[in-house]
Enzyme design. Structure first.
Site, PDB file in Angstrom:
ATOM      1  N   GLU A  89     -14.946 -60.870 -10.578  1.00 56.43           N
ATOM      2  CA  GLU A  89     -15.380 -61.183 -11.942  1.00 56.43           C
ATOM      3  C   GLU A  89     -14.154 -61.204 -12.840  1.00 56.43           C
ATOM      4  OE1 GLU A  89     -16.413 -60.390 -16.065  1.00 56.43           O
ATOM      5  OE2 GLU A  89     -15.563 -58.861 -14.740  1.00 56.43           O
ATOM      6  N   SER A  90     -14.059 -62.201 -13.719  1.00 55.81           N
ATOM      7  CA  SER A  90     -12.954 -62.333 -14.660  1.00 55.81           C
ATOM      8  C   SER A  90     -11.635 -62.503 -13.897  1.00 55.81           C
ATOM      9  CB  SER A  90     -12.934 -61.138 -15.610  1.00 55.81           C
ATOM     10  OG  SER A  90     -12.055 -61.353 -16.682  1.00 55.81           O
ATOM     11  N   ALA A  91     -10.662 -61.612 -14.090  1.00 53.64           N
ATOM     12  CA  ALA A  91      -9.421 -61.738 -13.335  1.00 53.64           C
ATOM     13  C   ALA A  91      -9.660 -61.564 -11.839  1.00 53.64           C
ATOM     14  CB  ALA A  91      -8.394 -60.719 -13.823  1.00 53.64           C
TER      15      ALA A  91
ATOM     16  N   GLY B 122     -10.475 -64.942 -11.069  1.00 56.46           N
ATOM     17  CA  GLY B 122      -9.212 -65.663 -11.088  1.00 56.46           C
ATOM     18  C   GLY B 122      -8.414 -65.410  -9.830  1.00 56.46           C
TER      19      GLY B 122
ATOM     20  N   HIS C  75     -18.766 -62.459 -22.039  1.00 56.59           N
ATOM     21  CA  HIS C  75     -17.964 -62.245 -20.844  1.00 56.59           C
ATOM     22  C   HIS C  75     -18.154 -60.813 -20.342  1.00 56.59           C
ATOM     23  CE1 HIS C  75     -14.508 -62.898 -18.177  1.00 56.59           C
ATOM     24  NE2 HIS C  75     -14.138 -61.669 -18.482  1.00 56.59           N
TER      25      HIS C  75
END
Length: 512
Positions: free
Chosen positions: A204-206, A209, A414
């Site tokens: 999730e998120s980074a 990424g 987010h």
């Protein structure tokens, strides 16, 4: 029990769940700062893991109204922050498994988020995913070097860029830690009942990424393959410069100057000898002085692990992994935008992406000019350019093996989705069991059956979910005004895809 091979520790967490913590690295003070990960020393016997491992040294998100690299939410925990932090936790279903399939259970490797600056495995409970899967998976939660900090046990800089690091150390050390953990899974997960040929990586998120980074690693052709399925929750793709570009070299110089190493003939060796407290203070200060909502120490194009800008590799259509499930939230950008900003959208774009020129910024302004106030437009720019559009870049590369969803439970910010699959986390605004089952089971179905369209739990209300390739169909996860789960298919907004096409067209300027 492979207790003599990887400094294995074990903790019984309940009658049904076993948690294991593996020490991945053990380094001498300073010697291997900014070096690639290595196997740990051998320690014989089973060791008791009675507490969560140290979390890696933390920083924070930027809060400055300006970007220090233009042309001219840290949370305290009861855990110890340390450079000695490269551990992973393995959760198994234990006696709840009725019949383990030949080769073992599917494996879910979770990469935590936090902008590559904060976060750890400790808030996440792998048992949540095992329950969500009806005891059908093995779960691995990993940690990796963050921000300025890198190699655990007195070894800095997870994401310090610069030519000196390339020549004398390892760039993208945090990603290399993750890659090492995935290699560990391939070698040892069968000892825990997992199948190394059925590995899903999820973040999730980074963390998402990071999943993207592993999809593009080695030009999309990592050999041997380390995972089969990828799942992204809010893909995070900020500017990813070449390691020796202007901004990365400015960052390296700032670190060197902040440690009084500027006069040294070997600045990297000087940094390796620097006091850990000095580095941590510098780590925090550099990050907090970043432009509001951004993170400073993030992956770079290193020419070896990440060979080119991610959008370039993605555009070639060959990526690591065979299947993709990607979910975004309805308001990804709001948390990362100063809600009192007075910047018009063109100025905001130029501040967010320092290499973007006036022509490109004006083009973006045209796309967003009819979407409300300056703040509304900035929310969309941040959310779409860095979180939402990179997701749509990935989908075509997987063709009929890609599925897309949207999480919209109000406020749809987010990170709001995390407590709906890691149900031990606090902050769930909509505590509806039907919704939680539908949402969480979609991810675990993907991990177990390579499609989110398998209804393995009786009563799952999710409708039929087709691949995104077919008519650009997505799954909406929301609730009605009356509080009833509202889960339905819809088609991706063509105006959103048009804006994403623009961001992709100028990705050489945004450095994505």
């Amino acid at each position: 029990m492979p207790s003599t091979r990887d400094q294995l520790t074990r903790r019984q967490t309940s009658p049904a769940f076993l948690e294991y913590a593996m020490r991945l690295l053990q380094l001498r003070i300073g010697d291997l700062r900014w070096a690639a990960p290595r196997p740990p020393s051998i320690v014989s016997g089973v060791q008791q893991a009675t507490t969560e491992p140290n979390e890696c040294n933390q920083a924070t998100v930027g809060i400055s109204p300006t970007n220090p690299f233009e042309s001219t939410f840290m949370r305290k925990r009861a855990l110890t922050q340390s450079e000695d932090c490269l551990f992973l936790n393995v959760y198994t279903p234990g006696s709840e498994v009725v019949a383990t399939p030949v080769g073992g259970l599917p494996v879910v490797v979770v990469i935590h988020g936090g902008g590559y600056a904060v976060g750890s495995a400790s808030p996440l409970n792998g048992a949540d995913l095992i329950i969500d899967s009806n005891h059908g998976v093995v779960v691995v939660l990993i940690q990796y070097r963050l921000g300025l900090f890198g190699m655990c046990l007195h070894c800095q800089l997870g994401f310090l860029p610069g030519k000196a690091v390339k020549e004398g150390g390892a760039l993208n050390a945090g990603l290399l830690d993750q890659n090492y953990a995935l290699q560990w899974v391939q070698t040892y997960i069968s000892d825990f009942g997992g199948d190394p040929t059925k590995v899903t990586i999820w973040g999730e998120s980074a963390g998402a990424g990071s999943v993207l980074q592993h999809m593009v690693a080695h030009g999309g052709n990592t050999q041997p393959p380390l995972f089969k399925t990828a799942m992204t929750s809010s893909t995070f793709l900020p500017s990813q410069y070449n390691y020796n570009d202007r901004i990365p070299e400015m960052l390296y110089s700032e670190v060197v100057n902040g440690t009084n190493c500027a006069s040294s003939s070997d600045t990297l060796s000087c940094l390796r000898a620097a006091d850990v407290n000095t580095l941590q203070t510098l780590n925090y200060n550099i990050n907090v002085n970043g432009f509001f909502g951004t993170f400073v120490f993030v992956p770079v194009v290193d020419g070896t692990f990440i060979v080119e800008r991610p959008t370039v590799t993605i555009g070639k259509g060959r990526l690591n992994g065979n299947h993709l499930l990607a979910v975004t939230n309805s308001h990804e950008g709001n948390l990362f935008v100063n809600q009192s900003t007075t910047l018009d959208v063109a100025a905001y774009v130029k501040t967010l992406f320092p290499n973007i020129g006036s022509i490109q910024a004006a083009g973006a302004a045209t796309l967003y000019q009819n979407y409300g106030s300056n703040v509304d437009q900035a929310n969309l720019v941040m959310g779409e350019s860095i979180f939402v559009c990179p997701t749509y870049y990935l989908l075509p590369a997987f063709g009929e093996r890609a599925w897309k969803g949207e999480f919209a439970i109000p406020a749809g910010l987010h990170g709001d989705d995390a407590p709906y699959y890691f149900t031990s986390l606090p902050g769930r605004a909509y505590n509806n069991s039907q919704f939680i089952t539908a949402f969480s089971n979609s991810f675990l179905a993907m991990a177990m059956f390579e499609t989110p369209d398998d209804r393995y739990t009786p009563g799952d209300i999710t409708p039929s979910w087709s691949s995104w390739q077919y008519d650009l169909t997505e799954m909406m996860f929301n609730e009605t005004s009356a509080g009833v789960p509202n889960i339905y298919t819809f088609k991706t907004d063509s105006a959103l895809l048009e804006r994403c096409a623009y961001w992709r067209a100028i990705s050489a300027y945004s450095a994505q």
